[in-house]
Scaffold this motif. Structure first.
Motif, PDB file in Angstrom:
ATOM      1  N   THR B 166      21.289  49.989  61.361  1.00 50.35           N
ATOM      2  CA  THR B 166      21.903  50.192  60.052  1.00 50.35           C
ATOM      3  C   THR B 166      22.838  49.025  59.836  1.00 50.35           C
ATOM      4  O   THR B 166      23.772  48.812  60.621  1.00 50.35           O
ATOM      5  CB  THR B 166      22.683  51.514  59.997  1.00 50.35           C
ATOM      6  OG1 THR B 166      21.773  52.592  60.199  1.00 50.35           O
ATOM      7  CG2 THR B 166      23.361  51.688  58.639  1.00 50.35           C
ATOM      8  N   ILE B 221      28.886  44.748  59.738  1.00 49.56           N
ATOM      9  CA  ILE B 221      28.840  45.569  60.946  1.00 49.56           C
ATOM     10  C   ILE B 221      27.450  46.185  61.033  1.00 49.56           C
ATOM     11  O   ILE B 221      26.925  46.688  60.031  1.00 49.56           O
ATOM     12  CB  ILE B 221      29.964  46.635  60.938  1.00 49.56           C
ATOM     13  CG1 ILE B 221      31.307  45.919  61.198  1.00 49.56           C
ATOM     14  CG2 ILE B 221      29.710  47.717  61.992  1.00 49.56           C
ATOM     15  CD1 ILE B 221      32.506  46.813  61.333  1.00 49.56           C
ATOM     16  N   THR B 223      25.064  48.922  63.223  1.00 46.33           N
ATOM     17  CA  THR B 223      24.897  49.877  64.315  1.00 46.33           C
ATOM     18  C   THR B 223      23.466  49.736  64.820  1.00 46.33           C
ATOM     19  O   THR B 223      22.525  49.626  64.041  1.00 46.33           O
ATOM     20  CB  THR B 223      25.163  51.335  63.890  1.00 46.33           C
ATOM     21  OG1 THR B 223      24.154  51.751  62.975  1.00 46.33           O
ATOM     22  CG2 THR B 223      26.533  51.495  63.258  1.00 46.33           C
ATOM     23  N   LEU B 225      20.573  51.308  67.422  1.00 44.73           N
ATOM     24  CA  LEU B 225      20.080  52.331  68.339  1.00 44.73           C
ATOM     25  C   LEU B 225      18.900  51.712  69.068  1.00 44.73           C
ATOM     26  O   LEU B 225      17.916  51.320  68.433  1.00 44.73           O
ATOM     27  CB  LEU B 225      19.622  53.582  67.588  1.00 44.73           C
ATOM     28  CG  LEU B 225      19.159  54.705  68.519  1.00 44.73           C
ATOM     29  CD1 LEU B 225      20.353  55.480  69.060  1.00 44.73           C
ATOM     30  CD2 LEU B 225      18.196  55.645  67.821  1.00 44.73           C
ATOM     31  N   PHE B 282      32.053  46.565  69.806  1.00 48.14           N
ATOM     32  CA  PHE B 282      33.178  47.491  69.953  1.00 48.14           C
ATOM     33  C   PHE B 282      32.903  48.439  71.123  1.00 48.14           C
ATOM     34  O   PHE B 282      31.988  49.259  71.063  1.00 48.14           O
ATOM     35  CB  PHE B 282      33.382  48.286  68.665  1.00 48.14           C
ATOM     36  CG  PHE B 282      33.714  47.420  67.478  1.00 48.14           C
ATOM     37  CD1 PHE B 282      35.020  47.002  67.248  1.00 48.14           C
ATOM     38  CD2 PHE B 282      32.717  46.980  66.619  1.00 48.14           C
ATOM     39  CE1 PHE B 282      35.332  46.178  66.172  1.00 48.14           C
ATOM     40  CE2 PHE B 282      33.011  46.156  65.539  1.00 48.14           C
ATOM     41  CZ  PHE B 282      34.313  45.756  65.307  1.00 48.14           C
ATOM     42  N   GLU B 284      34.337  51.081  72.403  1.00 44.35           N
ATOM     43  CA  GLU B 284      34.383  52.532  72.196  1.00 44.35           C
ATOM     44  C   GLU B 284      33.288  53.032  71.261  1.00 44.35           C
ATOM     45  O   GLU B 284      33.190  54.241  71.009  1.00 44.35           O
ATOM     46  CB  GLU B 284      35.743  52.966  71.650  1.00 44.35           C
ATOM     47  CG  GLU B 284      36.889  52.761  72.624  1.00 44.35           C
ATOM     48  CD  GLU B 284      37.654  51.477  72.344  1.00 44.35           C
ATOM     49  OE1 GLU B 284      37.022  50.490  71.919  1.00 44.35           O
ATOM     50  OE2 GLU B 284      38.874  51.467  72.552  1.00 44.35           O
ATOM     51  N   SER B 285      32.506  52.132  70.697  1.00 38.89           N
ATOM     52  CA  SER B 285      31.390  52.590  69.854  1.00 38.89           C
ATOM     53  C   SER B 285      30.137  52.864  70.672  1.00 38.89           C
ATOM     54  O   SER B 285      29.172  53.434  70.160  1.00 38.89           O
ATOM     55  CB  SER B 285      31.061  51.546  68.776  1.00 38.89           C
ATOM     56  OG  SER B 285      30.362  50.436  69.335  1.00 38.89           O
ATOM     57  N   ILE B 286      30.153  52.460  71.920  1.00 43.34           N
ATOM     58  CA  ILE B 286      28.945  52.634  72.741  1.00 43.34           C
ATOM     59  C   ILE B 286      28.769  54.109  73.088  1.00 43.34           C
ATOM     60  O   ILE B 286      29.666  54.738  73.636  1.00 43.34           O
ATOM     61  CB  ILE B 286      29.023  51.810  74.040  1.00 43.34           C
ATOM     62  CG1 ILE B 286      29.262  50.329  73.724  1.00 43.34           C
ATOM     63  CG2 ILE B 286      27.739  51.987  74.857  1.00 43.34           C
ATOM     64  CD1 ILE B 286      29.448  49.450  74.966  1.00 43.34           C
ATOM     65  N   MET B 294      23.429  53.484  71.748  1.00 44.48           N
ATOM     66  CA  MET B 294      23.872  53.188  70.382  1.00 44.48           C
ATOM     67  C   MET B 294      25.202  52.468  70.466  1.00 44.48           C
ATOM     68  O   MET B 294      26.064  52.829  71.270  1.00 44.48           O
ATOM     69  CB  MET B 294      23.995  54.475  69.576  1.00 44.48           C
ATOM     70  CG  MET B 294      24.145  54.239  68.077  1.00 44.48           C
ATOM     71  SD  MET B 294      24.034  55.788  67.116  1.00 44.48           S
ATOM     72  CE  MET B 294      23.969  55.104  65.442  1.00 44.48           C
ATOM     73  N   PHE B 295      25.371  51.455  69.612  1.00 47.67           N
ATOM     74  CA  PHE B 295      26.627  50.702  69.597  1.00 47.67           C
ATOM     75  C   PHE B 295      26.755  49.969  68.271  1.00 47.67           C
ATOM     76  O   PHE B 295      25.790  49.855  67.516  1.00 47.67           O
ATOM     77  CB  PHE B 295      26.686  49.714  70.774  1.00 47.67           C
ATOM     78  CG  PHE B 295      25.531  48.768  70.844  1.00 47.67           C
ATOM     79  CD1 PHE B 295      25.522  47.578  70.118  1.00 47.67           C
ATOM     80  CD2 PHE B 295      24.419  49.057  71.650  1.00 47.67           C
ATOM     81  CE1 PHE B 295      24.431  46.708  70.191  1.00 47.67           C
ATOM     82  CE2 PHE B 295      23.323  48.188  71.716  1.00 47.67           C
ATOM     83  CZ  PHE B 295      23.338  47.017  70.994  1.00 47.67           C
ATOM     84  N   ALA B 296      27.968  49.501  68.002  1.00 49.76           N
ATOM     85  CA  ALA B 296      28.249  48.766  66.759  1.00 49.76           C
ATOM     86  C   ALA B 296      28.701  47.353  67.080  1.00 49.76           C
ATOM     87  O   ALA B 296      29.515  47.144  67.978  1.00 49.76           O
ATOM     88  CB  ALA B 296      29.334  49.478  65.947  1.00 49.76           C
TER      89      ALA B 296
ATOM     90  N   ASP D 188      35.150  53.804  64.050  1.00 48.56           N
ATOM     91  CA  ASP D 188      35.768  54.913  64.784  1.00 48.56           C
ATOM     92  C   ASP D 188      35.207  55.002  66.203  1.00 48.56           C
ATOM     93  O   ASP D 188      34.089  54.541  66.474  1.00 48.56           O
ATOM     94  CB  ASP D 188      35.461  56.232  64.078  1.00 48.56           C
ATOM     95  CG  ASP D 188      36.577  56.651  63.142  1.00 48.56           C
ATOM     96  OD1 ASP D 188      37.437  55.811  62.844  1.00 48.56           O
ATOM     97  OD2 ASP D 188      36.577  57.809  62.708  1.00 48.56           O
ATOM     98  N   ALA D 190      33.199  56.470  69.016  1.00 47.96           N
ATOM     99  CA  ALA D 190      31.952  57.244  68.970  1.00 47.96           C
ATOM    100  C   ALA D 190      31.909  58.202  70.161  1.00 47.96           C
ATOM    101  O   ALA D 190      32.591  57.963  71.164  1.00 47.96           O
ATOM    102  CB  ALA D 190      30.762  56.295  69.011  1.00 47.96           C
ATOM    103  N   ILE D 210      27.720  57.011  64.872  1.00 44.38           N
ATOM    104  CA  ILE D 210      28.863  56.112  64.711  1.00 44.38           C
ATOM    105  C   ILE D 210      29.323  56.189  63.265  1.00 44.38           C
ATOM    106  O   ILE D 210      28.505  56.226  62.349  1.00 44.38           O
ATOM    107  CB  ILE D 210      28.455  54.657  65.077  1.00 44.38           C
ATOM    108  CG1 ILE D 210      28.117  54.565  66.571  1.00 44.38           C
ATOM    109  CG2 ILE D 210      29.557  53.670  64.708  1.00 44.38           C
ATOM    110  CD1 ILE D 210      27.603  53.205  67.024  1.00 44.38           C
ATOM    111  N   THR D 223      22.970  57.018  57.195  1.00 39.57           N
ATOM    112  CA  THR D 223      21.581  56.768  57.580  1.00 39.57           C
ATOM    113  C   THR D 223      21.268  57.693  58.750  1.00 39.57           C
ATOM    114  O   THR D 223      22.080  57.880  59.655  1.00 39.57           O
ATOM    115  CB  THR D 223      21.328  55.311  58.004  1.00 39.57           C
ATOM    116  OG1 THR D 223      22.032  55.029  59.209  1.00 39.57           O
ATOM    117  CG2 THR D 223      21.734  54.330  56.922  1.00 39.57           C
ATOM    118  N   MET D 294      13.423  57.512  59.391  1.00 39.24           N
ATOM    119  CA  MET D 294      14.752  57.007  59.063  1.00 39.24           C
ATOM    120  C   MET D 294      14.921  57.055  57.550  1.00 39.24           C
ATOM    121  O   MET D 294      13.984  56.736  56.805  1.00 39.24           O
ATOM    122  CB  MET D 294      14.921  55.578  59.585  1.00 39.24           C
ATOM    123  CG  MET D 294      16.362  55.092  59.561  1.00 39.24           C
ATOM    124  SD  MET D 294      16.571  53.494  60.414  1.00 39.24           S
ATOM    125  CE  MET D 294      18.362  53.351  60.409  1.00 39.24           C
TER     126      MET D 294
END
Lengths: 342, 342, 342, 342
Positions: B166, B221, B223, B225, B282, B284-286, B294-296, D188, D190, D210, D223, D294
């Motif tokens: 995304t 940004i 994301t 997966l 990031f 903490e997004s993992i 998943m991560f950002a 934020d 996750a 996320i 999404t 998706m």
């Protein structure tokens, strides 16, 4: 060499430190902050070009965990300098003042403190002489600093009776997450403090104004309506402003469409952080109505007060006792005005 | 010394020029543009550190009026170089190609051109070898370049079967007045071209994705997966990404809250223009869901493609024929990875 | 019953149609547009409360595919009405004029057309009598319409010599994707057309001003500095404005902090589309400097011109030939002023 | 007739009150709030269609000064109803619960309260039966409510194994001045609570996700990547979603470009406040990757939870004990699904 320390290594504090480091007749002893903020982490990644002091000893553990070397406490720093630039958050400067008094050091406070913290409310170009030799000076805020540059410049040429300003205020700095507006304009109670502050610095001018917050980050825009004592043509105005080392006259036609263009230009110039010390005056915004003059200026809120802070050190420390000599030294070391076409 | 020219001195072109200037085994012969834009005016104010060529001879008068010295036409520049970096607006590169062919010069095109302009669709880390010795390479776009860094890094470690992305796309660059969104999110037809482009570069991976435009300027940004062939723990992931010279693993807890924090950090680092070559991930997004990861990541759109463009010169000019040797030279001259903790 | 048609069913056209439908002495014959836009699709989903005419016969297929019933062409509509309200995009109204002339019908044009399209440049409160009986009127734009309400109100009480305005302009309407600004303020060449237009409608007043675009959607804010012939106190000003049926005096202290508060309030009132016909004047923004008066008003750009358009029909069709009688009828049917505390 | 009260007349509370007023088998006894907010002032200007109760007796003077009639205290209201909808700010509902228990009344809490406040964490379509007859229900938050509509719809048709979501969150509501972001995306930690909440309501589904905050006001966009047990084609998906009374399938090609288009469409429909109860699913965003599906949905944060709150009253009060009968009654009174093409 005048020894200078900076308390508060945030948006303003960092730029003050860089400004001092650029003055060949000053020495930056160090900077102080309370926690390993992003700016402090950046300082570490750059290899600690400035020594860091800890303003909040309880937080020593946080600095240690982040691997950031500390050179002492704020109180240590104060003892090692001749004068402090205090860029702490509003209200903290007043508390730090006790330390400055304890060691009988001079200090310059920023616009966020109350006027009572200082002996003199100071602006480099408008009232330099008033600051000479004083222990505590307080600078005008970013909007007021930039505004007075333009009004003082006019006033010295044609005499200004009154001004009415509209401040279109950027609501946050780039990188701010603790404040912001989203799709909203916000009106403040009038008159704006900037108009009142202008009258404190320039008591012979009547000033009023309205401030509206807007959801942008790259600079305030102020429209100024000024009533001069003596008529001045648009061409003379452009020439007058163009000769001021801290004002850039820019043209919409050249691509300077607003605050974001100026930020981009400063980045493209290679200025550190994309900063600009000068206010910009949009040439095509100048209009006259009878004798009245109206124009729009851009205030780069992050860096605009740096030159006047350097002026303040010069005045307080009596490095120069003459206004034009003082600001000229600051201008020289900050590279201001060198782009003026002779 | 490989001689390099840059066509188009806009957001990307300026940074390409700076990137080439930093490579000690390349020489920047000059840059070309069509008009005295703000960036060209900044070049002049800086004292013309780069020679400027005129891509649109009809506009010579505009340059003259602005007092900007011109060293020749784009065609002159092409003759003086070994390879061109073409950062013209989308579609112009394809026209310029005729000039490059006329003088039998190599060229690197940017993501805005159609794939057919080039022999190879190129990414420094993912398919360096494919570009070796070719005349015309096309780079992936900013989002795709950054995305592939992360996916390729994972893929070489654990094998990636499929990804779903995304893209939260910044809609304009700082300083843009010709485009923008105000208080609106805009959904694009799916799948996004970035997912399709990823599959062109990494044909063994299934990819799909949705792109949504947002009204911000300081970085996209994404994301991601990803479904790996082999399980990998969060700790291993952090370690893996942390060792990549073009990926920074950052923590929300340290103050890296989003794209604006990263822009501020780059400015505080003193990076020219506040640019950052690295994507940020990031920590903490993992999150994991079964084997899925998943991560950002943050994509600094203005500068992220510069390293891969340097890689492309190296590959096309056969300066290094090995992938890791090529990217290592680029990294060395751009200072990438030196902050990695050994 | 005066028969009215509306050409252009966009942001303004829809609201004009609703406004006409609310006038008990007018009949809305139908509305015309060129394509099945979102607004036209909403009309269909609502069950076609208004008959729709096709302004672009080539697009008939698009309407058919969307299942939208069409009652004829724009030319058919013109023949069935006494007067047209033309809210087509700027420039199209001038083309439509040929049709109105062909059938000898009257028409009201909006601010986007050039002044030459009409016999009279019209504002309901300021120059109603000038429009009486004329075939073609052109309304002032949204900012000018709202601004003149306030200035005319002052002028009739104390006489206004000159005004200087700063327009903080919302750059797009909610739902716009074809235009927008992102994190940028944009300065226009001065003087703004609104100041010039004010002087056309009120030739005895000197006016100048600067317009700055801001990235918001819910209303413009204008600061007005007015020099009256006769002194007036702040209290008298508040009382004067409070009695105007098309001006709301609101207080920051009550929660009216800016344009977004007003939009929210209009939604909470249950106004269709969250629209507001009134401008708002922020009570705490009123300041005096000598005799000069300064204040800030909010202009709800989507709906503010509707009352003056109804006035224009009344004037052109000679439904009322007296200014105060004309605007009073409009106010009655639109519910304006009923909230004034007697 | 079930007697209903609403505590908290803010963004959600107002819409709950309107929702209850539309249910022909419920009676809205009154609404309660703590101060004369803008929404309360709008209620007064509308002529008090709903009785207002004072939740904070100390503030009685403020209501009196604003001329707003009060029908009693919150405790009075509770005694006059069968069930309360509590839309107080997060945390206050837990305090109000003591009053509901004192009078042995049922209550529905909103997503901002902690789960422990209620017996059942409720979603009308997904777990209606679990709420039947219980005293205290808590609704899912706006994002989760909308998300579960889509996931539950899929799950009942083809079985869903897992979902991964990216929430592009609008950061403020229109009219908010107490929070906002300016030119920044914020990531934020996750996994997002919405993914966790989905698993609480639908424990047989694995979910992660996320959340990224964006500076817009007119709706979140999510999404969704869903892995079904059974393959389903894009055409079948569109048909499936199109039949859901609380999901609108919209097309980019028709002009539905994002959250702002949907807000505009709802205003043009004449929906009170420009609200929309339905989530929207963008048809051209649907993509498949293998069996994985998706797509992107729009969540109108201000109104989306209203239907499920009505469902909750029906379940708690045992007005309907069957899921489909309960939601059908809500849909009937709110006009949901009537636009579905049979």
């Amino acid at each position: 060499m005048i020894k200078v320390g900076v308390a508060g290594y945030g948006v303003i504090g960092q730029r003050l430190a860089d400004g001092v480091a650029a003055q060949k007749d000053m020495e930056l002893v160090g900077v102080a902050d309370v926690a390993p903020t992003l700016s402090v982490r950046a300082l570490k990644e750059k290899g600690m070009p400035y020594d860091l002091y800890n303003s909040l000893p309880d937080n020593q553990k946080l600095f240690d965990e982040a691997g950031i070397p500390i050179s002492g406490t704020l109180e240590d720093l104060v003892q090692r300098v001749d004068i402090m630039l205090d860029a702490s958050p509003g209200g903290i400067g007043a508390k730090n003042k006790a330390i400055y008094e304890k060691y009988n050091k001079k200090a310059i406070f920023q616009g966020g403190e109350s006027n009572s913290v200082a002996d003199v409310f100071f602006h480099g170009y408008a009232n330099y002489e008033k600051g000479v030799g004083h222990q505590f000076l307080k600078l005008t805020s970013c909007n007021t600093t930039g505004l007075i540059r333009a009004v003082d410049c006019l006033d010295r040429e044609v005499g200004i009776e009154k001004v009415a300003i509209t401040i279109i205020r950027r609501v946050a700095d780039p990188g701010d997450y603790h404040r912001g507006l989203t799709n909203a304009l916000q009106v403040d109670k009038a008159p704006s403090h900037q108009a009142l502050d202008l009258m404190t610095i320039m008591p012979h001018v009547d000033a009023t104004g309205i401030l509206v917050h807007t959801p942008v980050t790259h600079g305030h825009i102020i429209t100024v309506l000024a009533t001069p004592k003596k008529d001045i043509s648009k061409e003379q105005l452009i020439e007058l402003f163009s000769k001021h080392p801290r004002i850039r006259v820019v043209k919409l036609a050249d691509g300077f469409q607003g605050n974001a263009s100026l930020f981009r230009y400063a980045r493209d110039l290679g200025n550190p952080r994309g900063d600009m010390y000068e206010i910009a005056l949009f040439e095509e915004s100048i209009v006259k109505s009878g004798k009245d003059i109206m124009f729009a200026i851009n205030i780069p809120q992050e860096a605009v007060v740096i030159p006047e802070n350097m002026d303040a050190i010069r005045a307080a420390m009596e490095m120069q006792t003459d206004r034009l000599e003082g600001v000229a030294e600051t201008n020289k070391y900050l590279g201001l005005g060198k782009w003026i076409q002779k």
